[in-house]
Design a protein around this motif. Structure first.
Motif, mmCIF file in Angstrom:
data_model
loop_
_atom_site.group_PDB
_atom_site.id
_atom_site.type_symbol
_atom_site.label_atom_id
_atom_site.label_comp_id
_atom_site.label_asym_id
_atom_site.label_seq_id
_atom_site.Cartn_x
_atom_site.Cartn_y
_atom_site.Cartn_z
ATOM 1 N N TYR A 102 32.628 19.091 20.700
ATOM 2 C CA TYR A 102 32.073 20.305 21.220
ATOM 3 C C TYR A 102 30.892 20.723 20.317
ATOM 4 N N HIS A 103 29.845 21.292 20.757
ATOM 5 C CA HIS A 103 28.817 21.915 19.991
ATOM 6 C C HIS A 103 28.839 23.427 20.557
ATOM 7 N N ILE A 104 28.066 24.341 20.043
ATOM 8 C CA ILE A 104 28.155 25.503 20.402
ATOM 9 C C ILE A 104 26.412 26.017 20.696
ATOM 10 N N ILE A 105 26.419 26.866 21.372
ATOM 11 C CA ILE A 105 25.080 27.586 21.762
ATOM 12 C C ILE A 105 25.609 29.247 21.585
ATOM 13 N N ILE A 125 30.239 19.802 25.404
ATOM 14 C CA ILE A 125 30.333 18.331 25.058
ATOM 15 C C ILE A 125 29.206 17.641 24.817
ATOM 16 N N LYS A 126 28.726 17.496 23.473
ATOM 17 C CA LYS A 126 27.675 17.047 22.981
ATOM 18 C C LYS A 126 27.156 15.767 23.654
ATOM 19 N N ASP A 127 28.042 14.638 23.675
ATOM 20 C CA ASP A 127 27.918 13.581 24.155
ATOM 21 C C ASP A 127 27.608 13.271 25.834
ATOM 22 N N SER A 128 27.702 14.716 26.411
ATOM 23 C CA SER A 128 27.602 14.479 27.893
ATOM 24 C C SER A 128 26.389 15.238 28.332
ATOM 25 N N LEU A 129 25.930 16.270 27.360
ATOM 26 C CA LEU A 129 24.912 17.066 27.879
ATOM 27 C C LEU A 129 23.768 17.087 26.788
ATOM 28 N N ASP A 130 22.412 17.180 27.114
ATOM 29 C CA ASP A 130 21.442 17.347 26.175
ATOM 30 C C ASP A 130 21.050 18.768 26.616
ATOM 31 N N VAL A 131 20.799 19.737 25.525
ATOM 32 C CA VAL A 131 20.299 21.051 25.659
ATOM 33 C C VAL A 131 18.674 21.056 25.581
ATOM 34 N N ILE A 132 17.980 21.354 26.766
ATOM 35 C CA ILE A 132 16.498 21.325 26.949
ATOM 36 C C ILE A 132 16.066 22.969 26.381
ATOM 37 N N SER A 133 16.702 23.926 26.577
ATOM 38 C CA SER A 133 16.342 25.233 26.219
ATOM 39 C C SER A 133 17.525 26.188 26.153
ATOM 40 N N SER A 134 17.600 27.134 25.295
ATOM 41 C CA SER A 134 18.664 28.159 25.321
ATOM 42 C C SER A 134 18.204 29.473 24.675
ATOM 43 N N GLY A 135 18.869 30.538 25.034
ATOM 44 C CA GLY A 135 18.541 31.865 24.196
ATOM 45 C C GLY A 135 19.514 32.898 24.522
ATOM 46 N N THR A 136 19.198 33.993 24.116
ATOM 47 C CA THR A 136 20.024 35.382 24.363
ATOM 48 C C THR A 136 19.162 36.453 24.987
ATOM 49 N N CYS A 158 23.645 38.498 27.195
ATOM 50 C CA CYS A 158 23.950 37.173 28.092
ATOM 51 C C CYS A 158 23.304 35.857 27.472
ATOM 52 N N THR A 159 24.199 34.969 27.230
ATOM 53 C CA THR A 159 23.786 33.579 26.466
ATOM 54 C C THR A 159 23.492 32.707 27.646
ATOM 55 N N TRP A 160 22.490 31.766 27.397
ATOM 56 C CA TRP A 160 21.881 31.100 28.569
ATOM 57 C C TRP A 160 21.525 29.528 28.099
ATOM 58 N N ALA A 161 21.654 28.607 28.766
ATOM 59 C CA ALA A 161 21.247 27.180 28.484
ATOM 60 C C ALA A 161 20.694 26.668 29.489
ATOM 61 N N LYS A 162 19.558 25.613 29.311
ATOM 62 C CA LYS A 162 19.261 24.686 30.474
ATOM 63 C C LYS A 162 19.735 23.361 29.736
ATOM 64 N N PHE A 163 20.659 22.660 30.648
ATOM 65 C CA PHE A 163 21.040 21.469 30.318
ATOM 66 C C PHE A 163 20.509 20.096 31.093
ATOM 67 N N ARG A 164 20.906 19.027 30.566
ATOM 68 C CA ARG A 164 20.499 17.859 31.211
ATOM 69 C C ARG A 164 21.691 16.844 31.019
ATOM 70 N N PHE A 175 24.435 30.476 32.646
ATOM 71 C CA PHE A 175 24.301 31.905 32.105
ATOM 72 C C PHE A 175 25.553 32.442 31.803
ATOM 73 N N ASN A 176 25.988 32.895 30.725
ATOM 74 C CA ASN A 176 27.425 33.376 30.435
ATOM 75 C C ASN A 176 27.130 34.693 29.752
ATOM 76 N N THR A 177 28.081 35.667 30.320
ATOM 77 C CA THR A 177 27.897 36.950 29.776
ATOM 78 C C THR A 177 29.311 37.925 29.990
ATOM 79 N N HIS A 178 29.107 39.067 29.383
ATOM 80 C CA HIS A 178 30.177 40.130 29.341
ATOM 81 C C HIS A 178 29.814 41.416 29.526
ATOM 82 N N PHE A 179 30.287 42.011 30.630
ATOM 83 C CA PHE A 179 29.744 43.333 31.068
ATOM 84 C C PHE A 179 30.699 44.543 30.781
#
Length: 305
Positions: A102-105, A125-136, A158-164, A175-179
């Motif tokens: 596992y990798h972390i954003i 899982i870093k071997d399954s996904l490429d990160v195209i962009s991300s942010g908070t 909210c932390t987000w990422a665009k994956f391939r 998109f992942n968040t906590h209200f």
């Protein structure tokens, strides 16, 4: 004699009732009920999990004990993506050390003290996904600068990422968040910010899902209806195989609530939604929230070329 006649009837009635109950498939290696359900479409295993801040918990509630259960849970279910809440640097370091696949954003929190912010990290899982962009971004009227609502105790982000997908090339957003937990009106504002940012980052309408601890259940229409009005659907409500178990367990100190959610858009279907209530590493509770595991299917047919 009459007693002999009634017993089979009772058994038949009980069997009929059981057959109508929506069951959950807890064999995590086999997400589908029958081979017919595995229709060849790409699918991803997603999780949302409030790991619980370290705080002042002691005994079996201390992270040094709970982490072994978290490791075992993740090894057992092995989600390709896990949106986490209250995930501090010690959680990130321990999880990636125990599960190096596992990798972390991590959320970009500038110089905000960790005790003042609800941290939301994305594991993948870093071997399954490429990160195209991300942010908070921050859940306020000024989302691109560190800020919090005046009534809120914590900075909410909210932390987000665009994956391939490495296999097949399908692109999608997480998109992942906590209200906030203090008031409905704050959650309404926070959801509005999330919706606006999803539209901003995903103008092409790629598949997208939102995970998070929303600190309320789906009966709070003022919070969730705007998301549904934008074409999102509840994974809990629409899963082929699912449940409606309470997700905030408070370590068993009270009856709990349904706080943890996944909403999706532009996916084909949700074969499974499971509130993970198993014991791991001999622990009844690995957090004060249960993890939630969701299988999402893409619209495209699988093509390995």
């Amino acid at each position: 004699m009459n007693r002999n006649i009634k017993i089979p009837a009772i058994i038949l009635l009980a069997a009929a009732l059981v057959s109508c109950i929506r069951k959950v498939d807890y064999d995590y290696s086999r997400w589908y009920k029958t081979d017919d359900d595995n229709d060849g479409r790409r699918k991803i295993s997603v999780m949302t999990f409030n790991v619980r801040s370290t705080g002042s918990d002691t005994g079996d509630r201390a992270w040094i004990v709970r982490k072994n259960g978290v490791f075992e849970m993740m090894k057992t279910i092995h989600p390709i993506i896990m949106g986490s809440q209250e995930c501090e640097s010690v959680h990130m370091e321990d999880i990636t050390s125990a599960l190096p696949e596992y990798h972390i954003i991590a959320p970009d929190l500038a110089d905000i003290p960790k005790e003042e912010c609800a941290e939301d990290a994305i594991f993948y899982i870093k071997d399954s996904l490429d990160v195209i962009s991300s942010g908070t971004f921050y859940l306020t009227g000024t989302p691109d600068v560190p800020s919090r609502l005046p009534q809120s105790i914590h900075y909410r982000v909210c932390t987000w990422a665009k994956f391939r997908l490495v296999n097949g090339g399908q692109e999608f957003f997480c998109f992942n968040t906590h209200f906030d937990y203090t008031a409905e009106e704050l959650r309404v504002i926070q959801m509005g910010v999330v919706i606006d940012k999803i539209k901003e980052h995903n103008p092409d309408g790629l598949p997208v899902f939102l995970t998070g601890d929303m600190n309320t259940d789906e009966t709070e229409k003022a919070t969730f209806q705007p998301l549904l009005d934008c074409g999102f659907a509840s994974a809990r409500v629409n899963a082929v195989t699912g449940d409606s178990h309470l997700t905030f367990n408070a370590y068993g100190d009270y009856k709990g609530s349904i706080y943890d959610h996944c909403f999706y858009k532009n996916f084909h279907s949700v074969p499974r939604f499971v509130t993970v209530r198993d014991s791991f590493a001999g622990l009844k509770y690995i957090s004060d929230h249960y993890p939630v595991n969701i299988i999402l299917k893409f619209n495209d047919d699988f093509d390995s070329e």
